[in-house]
Design a protein around this motif. Structure first.
Motif, PDB file in Angstrom:
ATOM      1  N   ALA A 461     -22.917 -29.162 -13.334  1.00  0.00           N
ATOM      2  CA  ALA A 461     -24.229 -29.091 -12.952  1.00  0.00           C
ATOM      3  C   ALA A 461     -24.812 -28.024 -13.510  1.00  0.00           C
ATOM      4  N   TYR A 462     -26.264 -28.101 -13.941  1.00  0.00           N
ATOM      5  CA  TYR A 462     -26.886 -27.253 -14.423  1.00  0.00           C
ATOM      6  C   TYR A 462     -28.451 -27.044 -14.120  1.00  0.00           C
ATOM      7  N   GLY A 463     -28.827 -25.904 -13.962  1.00  0.00           N
ATOM      8  CA  GLY A 463     -30.149 -25.865 -13.306  1.00  0.00           C
ATOM      9  C   GLY A 463     -30.427 -24.651 -12.607  1.00  0.00           C
ATOM     10  N   ASN A 464     -30.766 -24.910 -11.235  1.00  0.00           N
ATOM     11  CA  ASN A 464     -30.870 -23.837 -10.202  1.00  0.00           C
ATOM     12  C   ASN A 464     -29.647 -23.280  -9.954  1.00  0.00           C
ATOM     13  N   LYS A 465     -29.496 -21.801 -10.027  1.00  0.00           N
ATOM     14  CA  LYS A 465     -27.926 -21.309  -9.922  1.00  0.00           C
ATOM     15  C   LYS A 465     -27.483 -21.612  -8.034  1.00  0.00           C
ATOM     16  N   GLN A 466     -28.576 -21.313  -7.203  1.00  0.00           N
ATOM     17  CA  GLN A 466     -28.324 -21.611  -5.805  1.00  0.00           C
ATOM     18  C   GLN A 466     -27.641 -22.996  -5.778  1.00  0.00           C
ATOM     19  N   VAL A 467     -28.519 -23.964  -6.091  1.00  0.00           N
ATOM     20  CA  VAL A 467     -27.884 -25.400  -6.193  1.00  0.00           C
ATOM     21  C   VAL A 467     -26.782 -25.653  -6.835  1.00  0.00           C
ATOM     22  N   VAL A 468     -26.588 -25.284  -8.070  1.00  0.00           N
ATOM     23  CA  VAL A 468     -25.376 -25.552  -8.798  1.00  0.00           C
ATOM     24  C   VAL A 468     -24.146 -24.765  -8.045  1.00  0.00           C
TER      25      VAL A 468
END
Length: 738
Positions: A461-468
């Motif tokens: 996964a890549y993008g928002n750190k909290q979500v990843v």
């Protein structure tokens, strides 16, 4: 005259003599050596494949074209850093040919694209002038020591292309009739094939035909999409004959020689004899590299002489140019004497490529490959019926020698004694670090090993750190959704795709070692999905209709996801499933350009090409030999775009091919964006993460399909959470009990 009656003694002596003759004959037959073959009962002779290697001093050159010359010998045209070279191959040795007419062209300004021998026995070539930044094609003809440019006004006239920009025509190929008439095949699909007068350069005729295209002495032969067959047409545009043609058009070539039409495609080389109606196979694709569907055919050369030969120029899956030569060998059996069977639910590209390579090295072996489901598409009912039929066959002691277990109940096969223990072949390869220990430790016990993957795929996964960071953990996802507004942080792929994605990520928690569903974890899984879809918006709950399960040979976790495209969507979180190093370029661009965070899902990987051997196989040693071949450098180092190699040396090689990355263009709607290739530092950081992968995502796809059907009813508010849990427990219990 009365016949004399034979005496009993004479009759007895004759009977004894007859029996002696029979006995001696039997002994003579019985004494025949096992190495002797009854040649009368074994059909002999077939075309054998040879990958031609250029002489050592030319091996750094790039092959531009091949053709059959007027002496029916193979001519190969090479480009070096400074000049062009022509070599002639007579079936045994190479000689160099002088081509000063080509080398009189300024190759700093013009790129030599292709060399052609016309039906007028004159040489032509296509060049591209790229000095002005615009690509303009030109055609030259041999004129003694010089190259004569043919003036074709059509090639010098700009027209509006599909982007709305003005550009010169693109040329895919040219052919030349006996009288010098030019036939130009454009490279843009749907454009006409054009015929030009060689003296004036004016258009004579245009034809609504597409490739494959060839010419005879007076006619043009090409494919009609309207009639769905090959048409023979004269210079006036009149159809003079038609031919049935069922090959894949975008990777097929034809050529006319003395009235015979030759065809090259993945089925092999075939011929339609002059005045004939049926295509006859000459070179069997299934026994050669020609059947590798990742090959892109460039040219076919037909050498019709006392001993016919055929040459094929093609690009392989790694964009390496390959030259294959086919000659008839009367000492080889027409059909290989040894046969072995391989079965999979879905087409596995690595298996397919390996079979082709192995058969070319072992002409006495034929490997029959059967896969049950085309294009990864199957309803639950069809999938269930297919697996049940296979199970019945295997439990009866039948079935293929080698089983590709992706999507199949492999642990059930182990429990029921269907699979052969292959630890004698696998353990030494793990101990000496030929194979990736982190991956292989999941398939070896102290005493046994029943299956291993040929490749592994990398979901991240890549993008928002909290979500990843939250995505790999069910509890973390619930906490995130309860405490944070995630609007705009998820690339919304719809309920069914999210249900499939998270079932895969949490499958080891959801399905216990005892093959039951963990009811508590199942309840949390449903809560998380409901929360997610509520946060993303009611209109997205009903977005069912696609399936992430089993496209070809692997689980597809990134189905439905878009991708990073610059500032417009830099805040979203995406999932990417890497099948090759090239697939990482968008993810790494997001990290490099806007600081996107990326990571794997707790070191999870996706198995691809999980292979086992049928315990009932009558070819166990051959099956084990082929398994070793599958795991060896030759297969593992090749690219089939179905995952990374489990062979450690091959994986190192793949991850060190940074120089081969050329960047890429991506398009969303009407906007096109150029992505630059990552540098060595970025690739090393990715490789460090890949080397840590040790946790397989290996769930039962049939079970997950049954579960997701029940999840759908819950998310559509047709049943309560409690009812959904009970329904899922019931369908899972019924399936797992089979």
């Amino acid at each position: 005259m009365r016949k004399k009656k034979m005496s009993d003694n004479k009759r007895t002596r004759l009977l004894v003599l007859f029996l002696c003759v029979v006995l001696i004959s039997s002994l003579l037959i019985g004494c025949k050596s096992r190495g002797d073959k009854e040649t009368s009962s074994v059909p002999m002779g077939r075309y054998m494949e040879q990958e031609l290697e250029l002489p050592e001093e030319y091996q750094e050159s790039h092959i531009i074209s091949i053709l059959s010359n007027v002496d029916n010998e193979l001519e190969v045209y090479l480009a070096t850093a400074t000049t062009m070279i022509a070599l002639i191959y007579d079936g045994e040795s190479w000689t160099e040919k002088t081509i000063s007419w080509i080398n009189n062209i300024d190759q700093n300004k013009y790129m030599i694209y292709k060399v052609i021998l016309g039906k007028d026995n004159q040489y032509y070539l296509i060049t591209v002038d790229y000095s002005s930044g615009e690509y303009q094609y030109m055609i030259y003809k041999e004129d003694g020591e010089l190259a004569q440019k043919l003036e074709i006004p059509w090639l010098e006239t700009k027209t509006e292309d599909y982007k709305g920009e003005m550009s010169y025509p693109n040329v895919e190929d040219i052919q030349v009739l006996e009288d010098g008439t030019l036939v130009i095949l454009p490279s843009i699909y749907g454009e006409s094939v054009n015929m030009f007068d060689p003296s004036t350069g004016e258009l004579i005729q245009d034809y609504s035909l597409i490739a494959p295209v060839a010419v005879s002495n007076q006619d043009l032969i090409g494919y009609s999409t309207d009639q769905q067959k090959l048409l023979r047409m004269d210079k006036s545009g009149r159809e003079t004959a038609s031919y049935v043609y069922d090959a894949v058009l975008d990777n097929s070539l034809i050529q006319e020689v003395d009235g015979n039409i030759y065809s090259l495609n993945s089925a092999g080389v075939s011929v339609l004899q002059k005045d004939g109606s049926l295509w006859q196979t000459i070179v069997e694709g299934g026994l050669t590299t020609l059947s590798d569907q990742t090959m892109v055919f460039q040219e076919l050369a037909v050498m019709e002489k006392e001993k016919a030969a055929y040459a094929v120029l093609a690009y392989d899956s790694q964009y390496n140019i390959k030259l294959y030569y086919y000659q008839f060998d009367e000492n080889v059996a027409s059909i290989p004497s040894t046969q072995m069977n391989v079965y999979s639910l879905y087409l596995n590209p690595t298996i397919r490529q390996a079979i082709i390579k192995y058969q070319s090295e072992h002409p006495d072996v034929l490997i029959n490959y059967t896969y049950a489901i085309e294009n990864g598409e199957a309803s639950n009912a069809n999938l269930s019926d297919t697996i049940r039929a296979l199970n019945t066959e295997l439990l009866a002691g039948n079935g293929a020698d080698i089983l590709v277990l992706d999507g199949l109940p492999r642990d059930s096969y182990v429990e029921k004694g269907v699979l052969e223990d292959i630890s004698d072949r696998i353990k030494p390869l793990v101990d000496d670090e030929t194979l990736n220990k982190n991956i292989m430790q999941n398939y070896l016990s102290d005493s046994s090993c029943y299956y291993v993957p040929l490749r592994f795929q990398v979901p991240l996964a890549y993008g928002n750190k909290q979500v990843v960071e939250a995505m790999p953990s069910l509890d973390a996802m619930i906490a995130l959704l309860e405490n944070k507004d995630v609007t705009g942080l998820f690339n919304n792929i719809g309920a069914e795709n999210f249900a499939n994605l998270f079932w895969a990520l949490y499958s080891k928690e959801l399905v216990t070692d005892e093959k039951t569903i963990n009811e508590e974890i199942l309840g949390k899984y449903l809560d998380m999905l409901q929360l997610l879809m509520e946060k993303l918006g009611e209109e997205n709950i009903f977005n069912f209709g696609t399936s992430q399960l089993q496209v070809d040979n692997a689980i597809e976790l990134d189905r439905g996801f878009s991708m990073y495209f610059g500032e417009n969507n830099k805040s979203e979180t995406f999932v990417e499933q890497l099948l090759s190093l090239s697939d990482s370029q968008v993810t790494l661009a997001g990290a490099r350009e806007v600081g996107m965070y990326y990571d794997t899902f707790d070191n999870q990987y996706i198995e691809s090409g999980l292979v086992g051997i049928n315990k009932a196989s009558k070819n166990k040693e051959l099956a084990k030999e082929f398994l070793a071949y599958l795991l060896g450098d030759k297969v593992q180092s090749s690219t089939a775009f179905d995952g990374f190699p489990v062979n450690a040396k091959a994986l190192d090689g793949v991850m060190n091919e940074v120089d081969t990355l050329q960047g890429m263009s991506i398009a969303i709607d009407t906007e096109i964006r150029q992505i630059e290739a990552p540098d060595e530092k970025q690739v090393k950081e990715l490789y460090d993460k890949i080397k840590e992968l040790d946790n397989p995502i290996s769930y039962d796809c049939m079970l997950s399909s049954l579960v997701i059907d029940q999840v759908k009813d819950f998310l559509e508010d047709k049943v309560s959470k409690e009812e959904a849990v009970q329904n899922i427990m019931n369908v899972a219990k019924g399936y797992l009990a089979e």
